[in-house]
Design an enzyme around this catalytic site. Structure first.
Site, short mmCIF file in Angstrom:
data_model
loop_
_atom_site.label_atom_id
_atom_site.label_comp_id
_atom_site.label_asym_id
_atom_site.label_seq_id
_atom_site.Cartn_x
_atom_site.Cartn_y
_atom_site.Cartn_z
N ASN A 174 -22.43 -0.15 16.40
CA ASN A 174 -21.21 -0.77 16.93
C ASN A 174 -20.35 -1.31 15.80
O ASN A 174 -20.87 -2.06 14.93
CB ASN A 174 -21.58 -1.94 17.86
CG ASN A 174 -20.35 -2.69 18.38
OD1 ASN A 174 -19.59 -2.15 19.19
ND2 ASN A 174 -20.12 -3.89 17.89
N GLU A 175 -19.08 -0.96 15.78
CA GLU A 175 -18.09 -1.54 14.85
C GLU A 175 -18.66 -1.76 13.45
O GLU A 175 -18.55 -2.84 12.88
CB GLU A 175 -17.54 -2.86 15.42
CG GLU A 175 -16.76 -2.66 16.69
CD GLU A 175 -15.96 -3.90 17.15
OE1 GLU A 175 -16.17 -5.00 16.62
OE2 GLU A 175 -15.12 -3.73 18.04
N TYR A 246 -7.94 -4.43 21.68
CA TYR A 246 -7.70 -5.58 22.56
C TYR A 246 -6.27 -6.06 22.33
O TYR A 246 -5.79 -6.05 21.20
CB TYR A 246 -8.67 -6.71 22.24
CG TYR A 246 -10.11 -6.38 22.54
CD1 TYR A 246 -10.61 -6.44 23.84
CD2 TYR A 246 -10.99 -6.01 21.51
CE1 TYR A 246 -11.94 -6.14 24.12
CE2 TYR A 246 -12.33 -5.71 21.79
CZ TYR A 246 -12.80 -5.78 23.09
OH TYR A 246 -14.11 -5.50 23.38
N GLU A 294 -14.29 0.18 24.05
CA GLU A 294 -13.93 -1.23 24.27
C GLU A 294 -12.42 -1.31 24.35
O GLU A 294 -11.73 -0.95 23.39
CB GLU A 294 -14.43 -2.13 23.12
CG GLU A 294 -15.93 -2.37 23.15
CD GLU A 294 -16.38 -3.39 22.12
OE1 GLU A 294 -15.62 -4.34 21.84
OE2 GLU A 294 -17.49 -3.22 21.59
N GLN A 352 -15.15 -6.72 29.29
CA GLN A 352 -16.49 -6.37 29.71
C GLN A 352 -16.55 -6.44 31.24
O GLN A 352 -15.49 -6.47 31.86
CB GLN A 352 -17.48 -7.31 29.05
CG GLN A 352 -17.42 -7.20 27.53
CD GLN A 352 -18.58 -7.85 26.78
OE1 GLN A 352 -19.49 -8.43 27.34
NE2 GLN A 352 -18.53 -7.77 25.45
O1 AHR Z 1 -16.27 -7.25 23.55
C1 AHR Z 1 -16.43 -8.34 22.68
C2 AHR Z 1 -16.72 -7.91 21.25
O2 AHR Z 1 -15.57 -7.28 20.73
C3 AHR Z 1 -17.81 -6.90 21.05
O3 AHR Z 1 -19.07 -7.48 20.95
C4 AHR Z 1 -17.44 -6.28 19.74
O4 AHR Z 1 -17.89 -4.96 19.62
C5 AHR Z 1 -15.92 -6.39 19.69
O5 AHR Z 1 -15.48 -6.89 18.49
#
Ligand code: AHR
Length: 501
Positions: A174-175, A246, A294, A352
């Site tokens: 992840n990331e 985001y 995400e 989420q």
């Molecule tokens: O979704 C919250 C966080 O955002 C996750 O854990 C991470 O992968 C991202 O930075």
């Protein structure tokens, strides 16, 4: 205001919607798991501690692939801690969210949760490539998927899960580009470990579907170079590259926030170009798809301060954004962006699912309710199945500080197998209704089934524990269809679903 227009024609399509476009994400973060999906002792909990009230909302939301167990959490996670008898499961420090992980909920409980959602739910597991590597990923795959007759597959049966979990979709870490990630790596380091993990996992099962980590955001300095380097190593070994994004209004800039999908669409197009560039360099006929695993509206600036103040609590209240009508309209527009790229975005996970930047909220020992963002997602998941039609809008525009002139109308349309068509449309104007005219060519549509809108005189209206049903979509009058021409008025700052048959 002049009308926004487009034409729909079945001869011009984008591609089939993969059901995985309506995926979600359950991370061991805050109260997503504990007191979110899982709360033994809650009046609505079943024998396994899963909240039935939450399960009902999850089904209504219409989620498909559910990514688990993180997120940043996975980069310090030991999967072995999360299986077997509860009494043997250790408490651990979770470095990502400065919390204590009890491991009361783990892999087997997650699979049970998916089964209870229903057949549309599919597992999507991230392996830890932060503090761990190839060996642990293989051990997890063998434990989860091998039928029987080896130490790890027999251990699963001993733990009560005789049948293999059949997990097809796996994220390779992840990331890993982010300095905040436990075990953060350079693109070269990550590319190598991702390739070696993928190669070995395919020896166990050549049919697994693998997602390599792309950039954690397109704002990263290494964006695009990261993808190119990682794909150079992994191109023949993986199926997808991940994208994360985001959005929030920065410094009160609501106009740019409303046009967030302009950024999302150009992010998608840049990653497609990067994938295809690497494919061309490798003289490959294979196509890499995109896993937007995400995405959401997230008031992230608030969260950073919250996390650094934590002192290893269990399931703290973290990232519990309460979404407004404005946020829901932006989220709807992000869904439109994903649908408009359904030819290449074949997996997407709203981050989420419960409590943590989530469409569903719960109170420990109390009720569960729908946030404003619940509605565009559930409607898109229900009616956005089929073939996406190519929509090229001719729209009035408005000025934004971040993206220059942006269209007031953002739209897409999906044609179902039975020939019915659903138009999804957002009016980004904060002040005026937007007249819409759609020319329908060769689609044989004669009736409007419904025009539903999410809009409110107060764009800051929200659903809360005290007032959980303050906001919901409402029917819209005056929408007409005649002579192959659909006309409607889209309320200011609105998400619209217009169903035609
Ligand atoms: O979704 C919250 C966080 O955002 C996750 O854990 C991470 O992968 C991202 O930075």
């Amino acid at each position: 205001m002049r009308a926004a227009r487009f034409t729909l024609d079945p001869a011009f399509t984008v591609g089939e919607v993969n059901p995985r476009l309506f995926g979600s994400f359950v991370e061991h973060l805050g109260r997503c798991v504990y007191t979110g999906v899982f709360e033994p002792g809650h009046p609505a909990a079943d024998a396994e501690g899963l909240r039935q009230d939450v399960l009902e909302l999850v089904r209504e939301l219409g989620v498909t692939a559910v990514r688990y167990p993180g997120g940043n959490f996975v980069s310090g996670h030991r999967w072995e801690d999360s299986v077997g008898p509860l009494r043997d499961r250790p408490r651990r420090l979770d470095l990502a969210w400065r919390s204590t992980e009890t491991n009361r909920f783990g892999l087997s409980e997650y699979i049970a949760f998916l089964k209870k959602i229903g057949p549309q739910a599919e597992p999507m597991i991230a392996v830890n490539l932060g503090t761990r590597g190839v060996a642990e990923a293989l051990a997890l795959q063998e434990y989860a998927n091998h039928p029987a007759g080896t130490a790890l597959s027999d251990l699963r049966a001993e733990h009560g899960d005789k049948d293999p979990f059949g997990i097809r979709l796996w994220c390779l870490g992840n990331e890993m580009d982010g300095p905040w990630q436990t075990g953060h790596k350079t693109a070269e380091e990550y590319g190598r470990v991702a390739a070696e993990t993928a190669r070995a996992m395919r020896r166990i099962d050549p049919d697994v579907e693998l997602v390599a980590c792309g950039s954690s955001s397109r704002a990263m300095d290494t964006f695009a170079a990261w993808e190119a380097t990682v794909l150079q190593e992994t191109y023949d070994l993986v199926d997808h590259i991940s994208l994360h994004a985001y959005y929030e209004p920065h410094d009160g800039d609501v106009d740019s926030f409303l046009a967030s999908a302009v950024d999302m669409e150009s992010f998608i197009e840049s990653v497609v170009a990067t994938c295809d560039h690497v494919g061309a360099r490798l003289k490959s006929t294979k196509r890499i798809d995109l896993s937007f695993d995400e995405w959401n509206v997230w008031y992230m600036s608030k969260a950073q301060a919250e996390v650094s103040a934590l002192d290893w609590p269990e399931a703290p209240r973290l990232l519990e954004d309460n979404y407004s009508v404005l946020d829901a309209v932006v989220l709807g527009s992000l869904l439109i962006a994903l649908l408009r790229h359904a030819d290449r975005v074949t997996v997407a996970c709203l981050a989420q699912l419960v409590n943590v930047i989530a469409p569903i909220m719960t109170e420990p020992g109390g009720p569960a309710w729908r946030q404003t963002t619940f509605f565009p997602f559930s409607q898109a998941s229900r009616y956005g199945r089929g073939e996406v039609l190519d929509v090229r809008v001719d729209s009035p525009t408005y000025g934004t500080a971040k993206y220059g002139e942006a269209d007031l109308l953002h739209a897409t349309a999906v044609r179902a197998e039975d020939g019915s068509v659903t138009v999804f449309a957002v009016n980004r104007s904060r002040t005026g209704a937007l007249p819409l005219e759609v020319a329908l060519s060769g689609l044989h549509l004669t009736d409007i089934v419904e025009h539903s809108a999410l809009a409110d005189a107060d764009p800051d209206a929200r659903n809360t524990l005290a007032d959980p049903e303050r906001v919901a979509p409402h029917p819209v009058d005056g929408t007409a269809l005649s002579g192959g021409r659909l006309t409607a008025a889209l309320e200011p700052l609105s998400w619209n679903v217009i169903r035609l048959r």
